[in-house]
Design a protein around this motif. Structure first.
Motif, PDB file in Angstrom:
ATOM      1  N   ILE A   1      12.179   0.788  -4.814  1.00  0.00           N
ATOM      2  CA  ILE A   1      11.029  -0.119  -4.649  1.00  0.00           C
ATOM      3  C   ILE A   1      11.391  -1.601  -4.755  1.00  0.00           C
ATOM      4  CG2 ILE A   1       9.475   1.658  -5.561  1.00  0.00           C
ATOM      5  CD1 ILE A   1       9.273   0.049  -8.169  1.00  0.00           C
ATOM      6  N   ASP A   2      12.660  -1.941  -5.001  1.00  0.00           N
ATOM      7  CA  ASP A   2      12.999  -3.343  -5.301  1.00  0.00           C
ATOM      8  C   ASP A   2      13.402  -4.138  -4.063  1.00  0.00           C
ATOM      9  OD1 ASP A   2      15.233  -1.577  -5.277  1.00  0.00           O
ATOM     10  OD2 ASP A   2      16.485  -3.101  -6.219  1.00  0.00           O
ATOM     11  N   ALA A   3      13.337  -5.466  -4.220  1.00  0.00           N
ATOM     12  CA  ALA A   3      13.699  -6.401  -3.154  1.00  0.00           C
ATOM     13  C   ALA A   3      14.953  -7.176  -3.557  1.00  0.00           C
ATOM     14  CB  ALA A   3      12.534  -7.347  -2.879  1.00  0.00           C
ATOM     15  N   LEU A   4      15.331  -8.145  -2.718  1.00  0.00           N
ATOM     16  CA  LEU A   4      16.609  -8.861  -2.888  1.00  0.00           C
ATOM     17  C   LEU A   4      16.387 -10.367  -3.051  1.00  0.00           C
ATOM     18  CD1 LEU A   4      18.517  -6.950  -0.104  1.00  0.00           C
ATOM     19  CD2 LEU A   4      19.357  -7.180  -2.459  1.00  0.00           C
ATOM     20  N   PRO A   5      17.336 -11.050  -3.699  1.00  0.00           N
ATOM     21  CA  PRO A   5      17.236 -12.509  -3.836  1.00  0.00           C
ATOM     22  C   PRO A   5      17.647 -13.225  -2.551  1.00  0.00           C
ATOM     23  CG  PRO A   5      19.197 -11.709  -4.975  1.00  0.00           C
ATOM     24  CD  PRO A   5      18.481 -10.490  -4.448  1.00  0.00           C
ATOM     25  N   ILE A   6      16.787 -13.135  -1.540  1.00  0.00           N
ATOM     26  CA  ILE A   6      17.055 -13.727  -0.224  1.00  0.00           C
ATOM     27  C   ILE A   6      15.781 -14.446   0.215  1.00  0.00           C
ATOM     28  CG2 ILE A   6      17.385 -13.156   2.233  1.00  0.00           C
ATOM     29  CD1 ILE A   6      19.098 -10.778   1.377  1.00  0.00           C
ATOM     30  N   THR A   7      15.927 -15.609   0.837  1.00  0.00           N
ATOM     31  CA  THR A   7      14.769 -16.307   1.398  1.00  0.00           C
ATOM     32  C   THR A   7      14.537 -15.819   2.822  1.00  0.00           C
ATOM     33  OG1 THR A   7      15.142 -18.248   0.017  1.00  0.00           O
ATOM     34  CG2 THR A   7      13.806 -18.563   2.012  1.00  0.00           C
ATOM     35  N   GLU A   8      13.364 -15.220   3.032  1.00  0.00           N
ATOM     36  CA  GLU A   8      13.082 -14.582   4.321  1.00  0.00           C
ATOM     37  C   GLU A   8      12.990 -15.602   5.451  1.00  0.00           C
ATOM     38  OE1 GLU A   8      10.127 -11.576   4.159  1.00  0.00           O
ATOM     39  OE2 GLU A   8       9.963 -11.384   6.340  1.00  0.00           O
ATOM     40  N   GLN A   9      13.584 -15.242   6.596  1.00  0.00           N
ATOM     41  CA  GLN A   9      13.534 -16.122   7.772  1.00  0.00           C
ATOM     42  C   GLN A   9      13.058 -15.367   9.007  1.00  0.00           C
ATOM     43  OE1 GLN A   9      17.408 -18.014   8.220  1.00  0.00           O
ATOM     44  NE2 GLN A   9      17.433 -18.638   6.075  1.00  0.00           N
ATOM     45  N   THR A  10      12.278 -14.320   8.831  1.00  0.00           N
ATOM     46  CA  THR A  10      11.853 -13.517   9.979  1.00  0.00           C
ATOM     47  C   THR A  10      10.711 -14.167  10.756  1.00  0.00           C
ATOM     48  OG1 THR A  10      10.230 -12.336   8.650  1.00  0.00           O
ATOM     49  CG2 THR A  10      12.427 -11.355   8.794  1.00  0.00           C
ATOM     50  N   GLY A  11       9.906 -14.985  10.072  1.00  0.00           N
ATOM     51  CA  GLY A  11       8.728 -15.547  10.717  1.00  0.00           C
ATOM     52  C   GLY A  11       7.612 -14.537  10.916  1.00  0.00           C
ATOM     53  N   LEU A  12       7.692 -13.377  10.285  1.00  0.00           N
ATOM     54  CA  LEU A  12       6.651 -12.361  10.427  1.00  0.00           C
ATOM     55  C   LEU A  12       5.341 -12.867   9.824  1.00  0.00           C
ATOM     56  CD1 LEU A  12       8.603  -9.159   9.283  1.00  0.00           C
ATOM     57  CD2 LEU A  12       7.728  -9.587  11.585  1.00  0.00           C
ATOM     58  N   PRO A  13       4.204 -12.424  10.380  1.00  0.00           N
ATOM     59  CA  PRO A  13       2.925 -12.832   9.778  1.00  0.00           C
ATOM     60  C   PRO A  13       2.752 -12.298   8.354  1.00  0.00           C
ATOM     61  CG  PRO A  13       2.588 -11.239  11.571  1.00  0.00           C
ATOM     62  CD  PRO A  13       4.028 -11.636  11.613  1.00  0.00           C
ATOM     63  N   PHE A  14       3.469 -11.254   8.029  1.00  0.00           N
ATOM     64  CA  PHE A  14       3.383 -10.705   6.663  1.00  0.00           C
ATOM     65  C   PHE A  14       4.684 -10.941   5.902  1.00  0.00           C
ATOM     66  CE2 PHE A  14       4.556  -7.429   9.702  1.00  0.00           C
ATOM     67  CZ  PHE A  14       5.674  -6.827   9.131  1.00  0.00           C
ATOM     68  N   ALA A  15       5.352 -12.043   6.220  1.00  0.00           N
ATOM     69  CA  ALA A  15       6.620 -12.371   5.548  1.00  0.00           C
ATOM     70  C   ALA A  15       6.387 -12.604   4.056  1.00  0.00           C
ATOM     71  CB  ALA A  15       7.242 -13.599   6.183  1.00  0.00           C
ATOM     72  N   SER A  16       7.462 -12.552   3.309  1.00  0.00           N
ATOM     73  CA  SER A  16       7.407 -12.740   1.863  1.00  0.00           C
ATOM     74  C   SER A  16       6.699 -14.031   1.484  1.00  0.00           C
ATOM     75  CB  SER A  16       8.832 -12.771   1.302  1.00  0.00           C
ATOM     76  OG  SER A  16       8.814 -13.203  -0.043  1.00  0.00           O
ATOM     77  N   GLU A  17       5.800 -13.920   0.504  1.00  0.00           N
ATOM     78  CA  GLU A  17       5.126 -15.111  -0.019  1.00  0.00           C
ATOM     79  C   GLU A  17       5.807 -15.593  -1.297  1.00  0.00           C
ATOM     80  OE1 GLU A  17       0.952 -14.218  -0.328  1.00  0.00           O
ATOM     81  OE2 GLU A  17       0.744 -13.964   1.845  1.00  0.00           O
ATOM     82  N   THR A  18       6.875 -14.924  -1.668  1.00  0.00           N
ATOM     83  CA  THR A  18       7.622 -15.319  -2.866  1.00  0.00           C
ATOM     84  C   THR A  18       8.938 -15.959  -2.434  1.00  0.00           C
ATOM     85  OG1 THR A  18       6.694 -13.381  -3.953  1.00  0.00           O
ATOM     86  CG2 THR A  18       8.504 -14.503  -5.086  1.00  0.00           C
ATOM     87  N   PRO A  19       9.072 -17.267  -2.647  1.00  0.00           N
ATOM     88  CA  PRO A  19      10.296 -17.935  -2.208  1.00  0.00           C
ATOM     89  C   PRO A  19      11.531 -17.309  -2.868  1.00  0.00           C
ATOM     90  CG  PRO A  19       8.647 -19.539  -2.930  1.00  0.00           C
ATOM     91  CD  PRO A  19       8.128 -18.182  -3.298  1.00  0.00           C
ATOM     92  N   GLY A  20      12.561 -17.092  -2.075  1.00  0.00           N
ATOM     93  CA  GLY A  20      13.814 -16.600  -2.628  1.00  0.00           C
ATOM     94  C   GLY A  20      13.853 -15.102  -2.869  1.00  0.00           C
ATOM     95  N   VAL A  21      12.783 -14.401  -2.528  1.00  0.00           N
ATOM     96  CA  VAL A  21      12.779 -12.939  -2.710  1.00  0.00           C
ATOM     97  C   VAL A  21      12.283 -12.290  -1.413  1.00  0.00           C
ATOM     98  CG1 VAL A  21      11.996 -10.997  -4.131  1.00  0.00           C
ATOM     99  CG2 VAL A  21      12.250 -13.260  -5.151  1.00  0.00           C
ATOM    100  N   MET A  22      12.976 -11.238  -1.003  1.00  0.00           N
ATOM    101  CA  MET A  22      12.626 -10.602   0.283  1.00  0.00           C
ATOM    102  C   MET A  22      12.968  -9.119   0.255  1.00  0.00           C
ATOM    103  SD  MET A  22      14.452 -11.253   3.976  1.00  0.00           S
ATOM    104  CE  MET A  22      14.028 -10.229   5.400  1.00  0.00           C
ATOM    105  N   HIS A  23      12.102  -8.325   0.863  1.00  0.00           N
ATOM    106  CA  HIS A  23      12.452  -6.926   1.120  1.00  0.00           C
ATOM    107  C   HIS A  23      13.375  -6.907   2.339  1.00  0.00           C
ATOM    108  CE1 HIS A  23      10.578  -4.182  -1.652  1.00  0.00           C
ATOM    109  NE2 HIS A  23       9.461  -4.878  -1.632  1.00  0.00           N
ATOM    110  N   ALA A  24      14.671  -7.109   2.094  1.00  0.00           N
ATOM    111  CA  ALA A  24      15.642  -7.193   3.190  1.00  0.00           C
ATOM    112  C   ALA A  24      16.484  -5.937   3.282  1.00  0.00           C
ATOM    113  CB  ALA A  24      16.534  -8.414   2.997  1.00  0.00           C
ATOM    114  N   CYS A  25      16.063  -4.883   2.556  1.00  0.00           N
ATOM    115  CA  CYS A  25      16.809  -3.620   2.645  1.00  0.00           C
ATOM    116  C   CYS A  25      15.877  -2.464   2.988  1.00  0.00           C
ATOM    117  CB  CYS A  25      17.569  -3.347   1.343  1.00  0.00           C
ATOM    118  SG  CYS A  25      18.915  -2.143   1.544  1.00  0.00           S
ATOM    119  N   GLY A  26      14.597  -2.793   3.246  1.00  0.00           N
ATOM    120  CA  GLY A  26      13.681  -1.741   3.690  1.00  0.00           C
ATOM    121  C   GLY A  26      13.113  -0.871   2.592  1.00  0.00           C
ATOM    122  N   HIS A  27      13.263  -1.285   1.331  1.00  0.00           N
ATOM    123  CA  HIS A  27      12.724  -0.455   0.256  1.00  0.00           C
ATOM    124  C   HIS A  27      11.193  -0.464   0.271  1.00  0.00           C
ATOM    125  CE1 HIS A  27      16.777  -0.922  -2.139  1.00  0.00           C
ATOM    126  NE2 HIS A  27      16.948  -0.561  -0.882  1.00  0.00           N
TER     127      HIS A  27
END
Ligand code: NI
Length: 395
Positions: free
Chosen positions: A78-104
């Motif tokens: 269920i966890d995410a990664l310390p990455i700033t999302e750059q996908t531009g998705l409408p539902f992109a991460s709202e938490t700076p520096g944290v992103m679900h970048a592994c599909g969990h």
């Protein structure tokens, strides 16, 4: 009998909504409090009993079937990664520096979808299905926290899978044998003796000794290891010294070991110590070596579980969707469960260049073809059902 395909298909929109909600609010490993609250509320709304923990995040749902049988566990991380999302998705991460970048987020949503289907058909189940929503996969061996709290008690088998960006959407892999490596960490302190950099004969240069040790460590994969077994030894950090004209009296080396052979892996602390201590001794230095055993190698060594998983996935995606896939030197702490009970782990393809989805995981532009979500939920359900049916003798 419940039509599993029909039941899962009805949930597709809901599963996608849940995934997007999770994606928008990612949390780092072991800090997944909001994520856990969301999972628990969804499960309780369905009516499923949930076990939570006072001191760790994540939870376990328990679905008791209407007929006696074995207990099977389905796992999502269920966890995410310390990455700033750059996908531009409408539902992109709202938490700076944290992103679900592994599909969990996908794993979590798929398993929540499966929970609803399994709950609806619980009277038909021959045994019990437990669903574990696990914290901190990206951290190391956090899966062990649940094991030490008794999560595997009475569980006969465990199943897990990962959305996999190197495989096309609609394909899958559940394969016998070595699948992922261990991920261990070693730390080496090399002690020398300081002197003026212009008069090195008056001291013992820890930097020169460390350089020699780094080189010598590569003799373990190249000369001690059977060349037919994969092994990686990487020194990723080398810290020492204070000034250009001072002989360093201390250097720290930090590295990782990736191995598949369990016996050789277990011998690595001794091999590293022997190579490093003898090497630095030639330079008048000494060394202390520490070794941390991370997630063990992930080896699918229960052919029956692999067969059931492959059959379940083929029912959903088609026989022709199966892809053989090389083992990888990445790690996955699902292997910790498999130290205790039989398990199987596999991959679900998510790459779709036609939709612009063509980026690896742990990358700020990581995307997932959401068509995978409902399929993944159905595979979770079918594996549980098939395993329980087969082991009850009714298969
Ligand atoms: Ni992952």
């Amino acid at each position: 009998m419940t039509d599993i395909h029909e039941s899962a298909a009805r949930l597709e929109e809901h599963i996608i909504d849940m995934r997007r909600r999770l994606h928008r609010h990612p949390e780092l490993g072991c800090e997944e409090t909001e994520t856990t609250a969301f999972i628990v509320s969804e499960l309780r709304e369905i009516g499923i009993p949930v076990i939570t923990f006072d001191d760790i995040t994540g939870c376990i749902a328990v679905i008791e079937g209407g007929k006696p049988g074995k207990t099977v566990m389905l796992r999502a991380d269920i966890d995410a990664l310390p990455i700033t999302e750059q996908t531009g998705l409408p539902f992109a991460s709202e938490t700076p520096g944290v992103m679900h970048a592994c599909g969990h987020d996908c794993h979590t949503a798929m398993l929540l979808g499966a929970a609803r289907v399994l709950w609806e058909m619980r009277e038909e189940l021959r045994g019990t299905v437990k669903l574990i929503f696990q914290m901190g996969e990206e951290i190391g061996r956090k899966s062990e926290e649940y094991v030490t709290r008794g999560a595997l008690k009475g569980v006969d088998a465990i199943f897990g899978m990962h959305v996999w960006p190197s495989m096309p959407i609609g394909t899958f892999n559940f394969e016998d044998g070595e699948r992922m490596a261990c991920s261990d960490r070693f730390t080496i302190q090399i002690h020398g003796c300081a002197a003026h950099g212009s008069a090195p004969h008056l001291g013992h240069d820890a930097i020169l000794a460390a350089a020699a040790a780094v080189m010598a460590l590569q003799s373990i994969p190249s000369r001690q290891n059977n060349p037919l077994d994969s092994l990686v030894v990487t020194v990723g950090m080398m810290n020492g010294g204070t000034k250009q004209n001072i002989l360093a009296d201390h250097v720290e080396l930090v590295g990782t070991v990736r191995a598949f052979n369990r016996d050789f892996r277990n011998s690595m602390p001794e091999r590293i110590r022997t190579v490093v201590q003898n090497t630095v001794q030639a330079y008048g230095c000494t060394a202390d070596c520490d070794y941390y055993f991370g997630p063990s190698p992930l080896i699918n060594d229960d052919p029956d579980l692999v067969r059931i998983a492959r059959h379940a996935a083929a029912r959903v995606l088609g026989e022709e969707a199966y892809r053989s896939s090389q083992k990888v030197t990445g790690a996955e702490d699902f292997s910790v469960y498999m130290e205790h009970i039989p398990g199987v782990y596999g991959y679900l393809g998510i790459r779709n260049p036609e939709k612009g989805i063509d980026c690896g995981n742990h990358h700020p532009c990581f995307l997932v073809d959401e068509d995978v979500l409902v399929k993944g939920a159905e595979i979770y359900v079918r594996f549980a059902l098939d395993y329980l049916t087969e082991t009850s003798g009714e298969g």
